[in-house]
Design an enzyme around this catalytic site. Sequence first.
Site, PDB file in Angstrom:
ATOM      1  N   CYS A 264       0.825  -1.200   0.000  1.00  0.00           N
ATOM      2  CA  CYS A 264       0.000   0.000   0.000  1.00  0.00           C
ATOM      3  C   CYS A 264       0.869   1.263   0.000  1.00  0.00           C
ATOM      4  O   CYS A 264       1.499   1.581  -0.995  1.00  0.00           O
ATOM      5  CB  CYS A 264      -0.980  -0.050   1.168  1.00  0.00           C
ATOM      6  SG  CYS A 264      -2.445   0.978   0.900  1.00  0.00           S
ATOM      7  N   HIS A 354      -3.765  -4.985   0.210  1.00  0.00           N
ATOM      8  CA  HIS A 354      -3.558  -5.497   1.565  1.00  0.00           C
ATOM      9  C   HIS A 354      -3.621  -7.026   1.575  1.00  0.00           C
ATOM     10  O   HIS A 354      -4.697  -7.609   1.699  1.00  0.00           O
ATOM     11  CB  HIS A 354      -4.626  -4.941   2.510  1.00  0.00           C
ATOM     12  CG  HIS A 354      -4.502  -3.485   2.794  1.00  0.00           C
ATOM     13  ND1 HIS A 354      -4.546  -2.973   4.069  1.00  0.00           N
ATOM     14  CD2 HIS A 354      -4.323  -2.423   1.985  1.00  0.00           C
ATOM     15  CE1 HIS A 354      -4.407  -1.658   4.028  1.00  0.00           C
ATOM     16  NE2 HIS A 354      -4.279  -1.302   2.761  1.00  0.00           N
ATOM     17  N   GLU A 356      -2.814  -9.075   3.852  1.00  0.00           N
ATOM     18  CA  GLU A 356      -3.005  -9.710   5.162  1.00  0.00           C
ATOM     19  C   GLU A 356      -4.437 -10.201   5.364  1.00  0.00           C
ATOM     20  O   GLU A 356      -4.724 -10.935   6.306  1.00  0.00           O
ATOM     21  CB  GLU A 356      -2.613  -8.749   6.291  1.00  0.00           C
ATOM     22  CG  GLU A 356      -3.629  -7.680   6.632  1.00  0.00           C
ATOM     23  CD  GLU A 356      -3.727  -6.593   5.583  1.00  0.00           C
ATOM     24  OE1 GLU A 356      -4.807  -5.975   5.477  1.00  0.00           O
ATOM     25  OE2 GLU A 356      -2.735  -6.370   4.860  1.00  0.00           O
TER      26      GLU A 356
END
Length: 380
Positions: A264, A354, A356
């Site tokens: 990001c 992202h 995660e």
Amino acid sequence: MTTSTRGAAKTPAVLVLEDGRVFRGRAYGAVGETFGEAVFSTGMTGYQETLTDPSYHRQVVVMTAPHVGNTGVNDEDMESRKIWVSGYVVRDPARVPSNWRSRRTLDEELDAQGVVGISGIDTRALTRHLRERGAMRVGIFSGDAVQDDAALLARVQEAPQMKGANLSAEVATTEPYVVPAIGEKKFTVAAVDLGIKGMTPHRMAERGIEVHVLPATATVEDIYAVNPDGVFFSNGPGDPATADHPVSVMQGVLERGTPLFGICFGNQILGRALGFGTFKLKYGHRGINQPVQDRTTGKVEVTAHNHGFAVDAPLDQVSETPFGRAEVSHVCLNDNVVEGLQLLDRPAFSVQYHPEAAAGPHDAAYLFDRFVSLMEGQRA
């Protein structure tokens, strides 16, 4: 300014955009006033993770999904120490949450943390307006903060813009901390916190990585003081054009040839470190359903995003940089925005989204494995 008021659902509220468009509804969360950049999120789930994502700092988030708050708020899904959004906009909030993990309602949590919101407005019309006009400054006003529309509009137009905002230091940790490896420790990573989410070091810890999370003000010397096998630059808020310090630090890491991974904001920092420019997107990418193609494999993945800026790099050629050849590794299939970069002569790569998956799909989890492979290769 906010005031905590239970029964806020009956309190009139007004949302005013900087171009003069006005929406009227009811207060949701705290009563008072707030300002920020109006952006819309297309995620249908994961609102708790969105609210506590530091990269949403100084943004007023409009939820495109009409029903919000159905699962309440729990104590496990926080991605940071607090809610970071400046304001929250929903159409039809849940009256009663229904989930075994819920500890309180979303309305109560917003109120407790002083987050001013509005409900009962036509969020579809608001989203269409932002899609046509672009992200813009906005104010939400309720209770005693409500005045005539002209006075409220003048206040919105006085609020700071996101372009030119330097915000990462406002959300990052002020003291280093360590997230230990789960199971056998295999590697040490220095993670520069520009607005990191809690799940990110956890994903690395699951792979045997001990993560040293460092403040946004960390120097190259601070990074190498932990003797890292790899260096990570996190997500975060603000305009990457203001991030001169992280760019300088990343260039120092690239010079040493240490395996590097950025996500990001970290992708934008890598872009600048390589000599590319950045620019503000009209309305940005937000939510958990954005299609991205990994050009190194051809695979298309559904990904979680929150970014209003992007890297200006050529999609159709390999670029020469001060650190060797670089290419665009990932691209958004909706609008051809650069979603990833990789160096061909040094162990460094980044993505704009992202991986995660908190909240979001798990399609991009392989990127943490790719980071591990870089560190294994360097060690070998």
